[in-house]
Design a protein around this motif. Sequence first.
Motif, mmCIF file in Angstrom:
data_model
loop_
_atom_site.group_PDB
_atom_site.id
_atom_site.type_symbol
_atom_site.label_atom_id
_atom_site.label_comp_id
_atom_site.label_asym_id
_atom_site.label_seq_id
_atom_site.Cartn_x
_atom_site.Cartn_y
_atom_site.Cartn_z
ATOM 1 N N ASP A 1 26.402 87.576 79.517
ATOM 2 C CA ASP A 1 26.941 86.579 78.576
ATOM 3 C C ASP A 1 27.311 87.157 77.217
ATOM 4 O OD1 ASP A 1 26.888 84.564 80.398
ATOM 5 O OD2 ASP A 1 25.052 83.632 79.655
ATOM 6 N N ALA B 1 36.828 85.338 86.723
ATOM 7 C CA ALA B 1 36.184 84.625 85.621
ATOM 8 C C ALA B 1 36.101 85.472 84.359
ATOM 9 C CB ALA B 1 34.775 84.189 86.044
ATOM 10 N N SER C 1 37.880 87.473 80.969
ATOM 11 C CA SER C 1 38.993 87.407 80.018
ATOM 12 C C SER C 1 39.860 88.648 80.169
ATOM 13 C CB SER C 1 38.448 87.309 78.596
ATOM 14 O OG SER C 1 37.677 88.461 78.291
ATOM 15 N N HIS D 1 32.004 85.886 70.839
ATOM 16 C CA HIS D 1 33.009 84.948 71.366
ATOM 17 C C HIS D 1 34.451 85.369 71.122
ATOM 18 C CE1 HIS D 1 29.850 82.237 72.486
ATOM 19 N NE2 HIS D 1 29.367 82.246 71.252
ATOM 20 N N ALA E 1 33.534 87.837 79.544
ATOM 21 C CA ALA E 1 33.406 86.571 80.271
ATOM 22 C C ALA E 1 34.376 85.555 79.674
ATOM 23 C CB ALA E 1 31.974 86.051 80.186
ATOM 24 N N ALA E 2 35.331 85.070 80.481
ATOM 25 C CA ALA E 2 36.373 84.183 79.974
ATOM 26 C C ALA E 2 35.794 82.913 79.367
ATOM 27 C CB ALA E 2 37.341 83.833 81.102
ATOM 28 N N ARG E 3 34.724 82.362 79.935
ATOM 29 C CA ARG E 3 34.176 81.099 79.449
ATOM 30 C C ARG E 3 33.564 81.237 78.051
ATOM 31 N NH1 ARG E 3 28.694 80.671 80.026
ATOM 32 N NH2 ARG E 3 27.672 82.412 81.095
ATOM 33 N N LEU E 4 33.257 82.466 77.644
ATOM 34 C CA LEU E 4 32.670 82.690 76.323
ATOM 35 C C LEU E 4 33.671 83.270 75.328
ATOM 36 C CD1 LEU E 4 29.249 84.171 77.469
ATOM 37 C CD2 LEU E 4 29.700 81.861 76.645
ATOM 38 N N PHE F 1 36.158 82.172 73.603
ATOM 39 C CA PHE F 1 36.938 81.050 73.067
ATOM 40 C C PHE F 1 37.271 81.191 71.585
ATOM 41 C CE2 PHE F 1 32.462 79.685 73.619
ATOM 42 C CZ PHE F 1 32.072 79.587 72.292
ATOM 43 N N LYS G 1 37.301 73.511 71.046
ATOM 44 C CA LYS G 1 35.983 73.696 71.682
ATOM 45 C C LYS G 1 34.974 72.820 70.947
ATOM 46 C CE LYS G 1 33.884 76.258 74.861
ATOM 47 N NZ LYS G 1 34.297 76.252 76.278
#
Length: 569
Positions: free
Chosen positions: A72, A455, A457, A486, A491-494, A496, A512
């Motif tokens: 993460d 998943a 970035s 970030h 990790a694409a979900r993080l 942002f 977000k």
Amino acid sequence: MRILSVALLLLFAAAIWWGLGRESDGEQVSVVSRAAEVAAQGDSLSARAIPNDDLPPDGTRSLFDHLVAQNDALPYPFEDLVAMIQRQAGVESTPVMLAIPLGRSLLKAQADFHRPRVLYAADFDGTNTPASLGVAARARLFLGFVENAREIEVISYNEAAGRYEFQLVQDYAADGQRRIVYARRAVCMTCHQGGAPIFPQRPWNETNAQAGIAAGIRAARGEAPYLGVPPQVPLAIPERFDELTDVGAFTVTLQRLWIDGCGGDATCRRTMLRLGLRYASNPGAFDADADEALGLRAMQAAHWPADGIGVPESDIRNRDPLAEARGWRARLHAWLTPAPDPDAGAKDNEDLDAFDRLPKLPAELDPLTPRAPKRRLAADALDGVYGVAALFSADDLRMLEAASGHEPRRLDAAVDALPDALFDAAPLSRVRLLQALLTQLGAPVPEYCCLDTSAMSAPVALSAPQLTLAAGSPLQPFAEYCFSCHRGNPAARLDFMSGDTEAAVAANIRGKPEIRDALDWARYENTAQASKLMPPADSAEYARMRAALARDPQLLARMREQVPGLFDF
């Protein structure tokens, strides 16, 4: 008397020439010019299948990126990063770490006895389970950290692309906006020739396995370990590091043996795999002169490159920096030249001109000097067979033996039944071959942590422009406390808070709404939802934000104003 004076002057001039001129062999070696030479890529099958671009091929990433994404965030400090990698072993595993205060890396001017360059090499293969294959990390992940430069150099294998990736972690400090980028590959390969990790030869006089280097570190900082490395390590540590870089060099060679050694012949590669598994299962019973081995040699002979296949020279000459400093030439050099500028030398991997202005090493000691291959393999070599055997971990082989009922003929038949596409002139992948074999054998097929990039970035190149915020920008607190996790997170979900402009980043933050509640410390601190607050309580950013709030109690409120809406925990 006049003749004696002339003779003394000539002798003195000769001494100056000898004392200073030894560097002349290396003066023409420039990292900038060498990078231009390296960038000229060949036209072999393997060069087309494994390109030399800075960024990894589409749909592939380095092992380092995968591990950071699954964690993460990029751990800080350095000891935590090493611990995160070591946890992938699944069992107790001692990291291979050492220190080099007076080295030859691009950042050599920033390392010293007080803050030496710290090297780490992964030396484990994770344990396989019915659900997942272990992380193949041995000789596939290397780190070099120079704290004064705030930069980690990363050499990390890309399983899907069949090559090592060269990456940098920039601004790696407690107050830094830590950023992972892919380095300029041609620059890295000026020293890492062949695209592989390198290390000095024994007796490794640059490392803290040597008493003199260890004594310098103790004098500068005492007995306490530095970034997890004691002042002195046993000689077994650099010896193992050296072995792991040799394995890395042959990992690169194996891809050429697989692709160029067999050309467009899928049967050749299928035979190489079959013999490799046979050798791995029972090395003592393997007959290098059996009909099938002779058949492989014949197929290789039809496609083998005319100049052979070279194994990159991963060993650079041993250098004793302390002896150099003690020699009469060094004293003469110091007497005749001005004191070095303490700010000279590359501050990071982009500062190439500053590196080139540093005094040159003798050519035989300079990693920039082109090195001949360690050896050249001819078409009658079976090194591809042995390399394929080494590709699989002990756990992998146990899995295959159990799935085949310990019957070698069943495993041979599974190889014969594999789809032809697996034997195209493309990178060899341990994971894909293992999963395909287990499928053919009717066994459960475990997943692998570090292959799928759906998943993740987009990778970031070193050449990508860094974001510059306007003076007084409301995004400045986000840059200070949030960007390190970030912005550029694999990790694409993080990821942002990415964006090429301040406006784009602001739009991503506004989109977000979870950020608003994650910064609502007054509402959620000391509640069951406290773990959702950001930055994480165990991070350097949290400690800095806590100190900033003591000076400016409205800081969090201003940050939350940038994000409309509420998020229901």
